[in-house]
Enzyme design. Structure first.
Site, PDB file in Angstrom:
ATOM      1  N   TYR A  69      -1.670   0.627  10.520  1.00 17.10           N
ATOM      2  CA  TYR A  69      -1.901   0.311   9.314  1.00 17.10           C
ATOM      3  C   TYR A  69      -0.686   0.494   8.747  1.00 17.10           C
ATOM      4  O   TYR A  69       0.231  -0.374   7.743  1.00 17.10           O
ATOM      5  CB  TYR A  69      -3.282   0.665   8.644  1.00 17.10           C
ATOM      6  CG  TYR A  69      -3.277   0.010   6.855  1.00 17.10           C
ATOM      7  CD1 TYR A  69      -3.379  -1.284   7.375  1.00 17.10           C
ATOM      8  CD2 TYR A  69      -3.072   0.519   5.712  1.00 17.10           C
ATOM      9  CE1 TYR A  69      -3.959  -1.873   5.651  1.00 17.10           C
ATOM     10  CE2 TYR A  69      -3.151   0.547   5.475  1.00 17.10           C
ATOM     11  CZ  TYR A  69      -3.890  -0.546   5.049  1.00 17.10           C
ATOM     12  OH  TYR A  69      -3.903  -1.531   2.926  1.00 17.10           O
TER      13      TYR A  69
ATOM     14  N   SER B 155       1.287  -1.802  -0.157  1.00 15.21           N
ATOM     15  CA  SER B 155       0.259  -0.157  -0.157  1.00 15.21           C
ATOM     16  C   SER B 155       1.272   1.612   0.097  1.00 15.21           C
ATOM     17  O   SER B 155       2.292   1.239   0.447  1.00 15.21           O
ATOM     18  CB  SER B 155      -1.187   0.200   1.193  1.00 15.21           C
ATOM     19  OG  SER B 155      -1.754   1.360   1.671  1.00 15.21           O
TER      20      SER B 155
END
Length: 251
Positions: free
Chosen positions: A157, A144
């Protein structure tokens, strides 16, 4: 075996209910893939995904897989590879977590880290060794852009994805010249069930767009894929901003 353009005939998906993974699998079936293994926790959603893919003409198997149980990974994935060569492994599982809640509940933060990083490291190493043993194949790992630089709003995250990204790059270097292709995919904000209810970011993308980028990356044997591509320049700029300036940005 993969064709001349790098597309797989057989595919193992770790995270078999992921919307990005399923969009990618549908795209691969439309091109060449005929055998699919969906690995995930046994649920109606996993069975439904398998049924959908069978309707597209693929032979689809489901296999119980839990990212949080690394002790089982060698056995579970070993059984899949024992059935025949796997041309591509797509590592697509992960959880976003709830930043505000997870800061107050460290156990919840640890679960994000164990799922996104520890579970991924374990399963990726098992898959990579199996691919190396058979002498060919691609390992595609969903990272990501959140891993490029920790942000206040999702640093738990983001840190887990940063670790996964660095690990995957190192694994790619370790496997260079072995016949195994390792590709890191760095999507931005993806419109999906996982992000439902969250405010969309600039350059928001879709599972289908990520799938298209994965196909192109496989054909080119890319090592890193950004989705959309413009995020590469954006994140390069953000990564080099002074910290005092970065803190003041609405990101």
């Amino acid at each position: 075996m993969k064709d001349a353009f790098g597309l797989p005939q057989s595919l193992l998906v770790l995270g078999g209910t992921s919307e990005i993974a399923l969009a990618t699998t549908r795209r691969m079936i439309a091109r060449r893939t005929r055998t699919v293994w969906l690995a995930g926790r046994p649920t109606p959603a996993l069975d439904g995904a398998a049924a959908e893919l069978r309707a597209l003409g693929a032979e689809v198997h489901t296999v119980p897989f839990d990212a949080l149980d690394p002790d089982s990974h060698e056995t579970v994935l070993g059984k899949v590879f024992a059935e025949g060569d796997i041309d591509m492994v797509l590592l697509a599982f992960g959880i976003l977590g709830d930043q505000a809640h997870d800061e107050r509940e460290p156990a919840a933060a640890v679960r994000v880290a164990q799922t996104n990083y520890t579970g991924a490291v374990s399963s990726a190493l098992v898959a990579a060794r199996a691919l190396q043993t058979q002498g060919h194949g691609s390992l595609v790992v969903l990272s990501s852009v959140a891993g490029e630089r920790a942000r206040r709003v999702n640093f738990i995250y983001g840190s887990s994805k940063a670790g996964l990204d660095a690990f995957t790059q190192g694994l790619g270097d370790a496997l260079h010249g072995t016949g195994v292709h390792v590709m890191v995919v760095r999507p931005g904000f993806v419109r999906s069930k996982m992000t439902a209810g969250l405010e969309e970011a600039p350059l928001t993308t879709t599972p289908e767009a990520v799938a298209t980028a994965i196909e192109l990356g496989l054909r080119r044997r890319s090592e890193t894929v950004w989705v959309p591509g413009a995020l590469r320049l954006v994140m390069t700029a953000l990564r080099h901003l002074p910290r005092a300036v970065f803190r003041r940005l609405p990101v």
